[in-house]
Design an enzyme around this catalytic site. Structure first.
Site, PDB file in Angstrom:
ATOM      1  N   HIS A 161      -6.083  51.169   1.144  1.00 56.33           N
ATOM      2  CA  HIS A 161      -6.083  50.482   2.370  1.00 56.33           C
ATOM      3  C   HIS A 161      -4.760  49.914   2.559  1.00 56.33           C
ATOM      4  O   HIS A 161      -3.871  49.398   1.836  1.00 56.33           O
ATOM      5  CB  HIS A 161      -6.734  49.225   1.668  1.00 56.33           C
ATOM      6  CG  HIS A 161      -8.370  49.430   1.686  1.00 56.33           C
ATOM      7  ND1 HIS A 161      -9.165  49.365   2.854  1.00 56.33           N
ATOM      8  CD2 HIS A 161      -8.913  49.768   0.389  1.00 56.33           C
ATOM      9  CE1 HIS A 161     -10.500  49.407   1.897  1.00 56.33           C
ATOM     10  NE2 HIS A 161     -10.394  49.868   0.694  1.00 56.33           N
ATOM     11  N   GLU A 210     -12.172  52.752   9.138  1.00 54.68           N
ATOM     12  CA  GLU A 210     -12.179  53.352   7.953  1.00 54.68           C
ATOM     13  C   GLU A 210     -11.831  55.095   7.882  1.00 54.68           C
ATOM     14  O   GLU A 210     -12.098  55.759   8.747  1.00 54.68           O
ATOM     15  CB  GLU A 210     -13.639  53.401   7.341  1.00 54.68           C
ATOM     16  CG  GLU A 210     -14.212  52.108   7.141  1.00 54.68           C
ATOM     17  CD  GLU A 210     -15.657  51.906   6.236  1.00 54.68           C
ATOM     18  OE1 GLU A 210     -15.583  52.720   5.348  1.00 54.68           O
ATOM     19  OE2 GLU A 210     -16.577  51.345   6.708  1.00 54.68           O
ATOM     20  N   GLY A 222     -13.100  47.042   2.237  1.00 56.14           N
ATOM     21  CA  GLY A 222     -11.908  46.832   3.245  1.00 56.14           C
ATOM     22  C   GLY A 222     -11.785  45.158   3.207  1.00 56.14           C
ATOM     23  O   GLY A 222     -10.519  44.533   3.084  1.00 56.14           O
TER      24      GLY A 222
END
Length: 276
Positions: A161, A210, A222
């Protein structure tokens, strides 16, 4: 061959969930893309497989395929749907279920009012683990994109991420920056991209582009990554309500070395079958 499936969602992040305990089949990238196609297939953000346990300390194995057919290592909203699926299908009556993924072991717990808590494991900020190209670990990193510099946090929740702080998620350049950061050369396995707005130390707004699926209405991993990043920067307290476009999640992280807990709903839409 006919494959039975269940269409589910967690805050609008939608899934095709398939029992691979009682059905034998092989998924290819082409089949996954067909399942995910909203015009010619079923339509979903990800395809989730419920498989028999591969490790003695787990109860099931969990595989996640993105809309483009690539395989992911974690999916928080999908994990809650996984939990509801195995309960509804009579595959388990345990109150706490240990599930293996390709990158970690997560723990699913059933709460009241259709809420499911997922222990998502310990977040990693180590660049090599994420993976992210950096000479040394830092709270934030400069990222060059088309001649402009942005500050990001990089964190792994079993999947990579990048988290950007923004003043207003409604105005955040998700469509423009999302795909550029997802495929940035410093993320060799691509990345999910979170745009985080801090409202207060206990409340945030978040949009997520994503990896392999584009922007979704909600992203559980997330949300966990965003709260971990916000905590790392000293902006958030231990428990945070995260407002996503599809609804709210409650994320709790005590700090370095602790696991991240995510709490939220999971919904079944319909049962179906498709020929492959």
């Amino acid at each position: 061959m006919i494959i039975k499936f269940t269409k589910m969602h967690g805050l609008g992040n939608d899934f095709v969930v398939i029992d691979a305990v009682n059905q034998q089949f092989t998924l290819s990238e082409d089949i996954c893309r067909h399942f995910a196609d909203r015009r010619f297939g079923i339509g979903c953000d990800q395809i989730l497989l419920v498989e028999p346990a591969k490790l003695p300390e787990t109860d099931f194995h969990f595989r996640i395929f993105n809309a483009d057919g690539s395989e992911a290592g974690a999916c928080g909203n999908g994990a809650r749907c996984f939990a509801q699926f195995i309960r509804r299908k009579g595959l388990s009556e345990l109150q706490s279920v240990r599930v293996g993924t390709s990158t970690a072991i997560i723990i699913l717990r059933y709460l009241d009012d259709n809420q499911i808590e997922v222990d998502m494991g310990v977040p990693s900020f180590d660049p090599a683990t994420i993976p992210f190209v950096a000479e040394q670990q830092a709270d934030q990193y400069p990222l060059q994109i088309n001649g402009e510099q942005y500050a990001i946090c990089a964190v792994s929740m079993g999947n990579p991420h990048a988290v950007l702080m923004v003043g207003d998620t409604d105005l955040a350049p998700v469509e423009r920056l999302g795909p550029l950061i997802e495929r940035h050369e410093r993320f060799p396995q691509r990345t999910n991209v979170g745009f985080l707005q801090v409202i207060s130390p206990n409340e945030t707004k978040l949009r997520v582009f994503e990896r392999g699926s584009g922007e979704t209405l909600a992203c559980g991993s997330g949300a966990c990554a965003a709260v971990a990043a916000g905590r790392l920067l000293g902006l958030l307290e231990e428990e945070v309500v995260v407002h996503l476009r599809g609804g709210d999640l409650v994320i709790k992280w005590s700090g370095q070395g602790s696991t991240v807990l995510m709490r939220g709903p999971a919904e079944t839409v319909y049962e179906g079958a498709i020929e492959i």
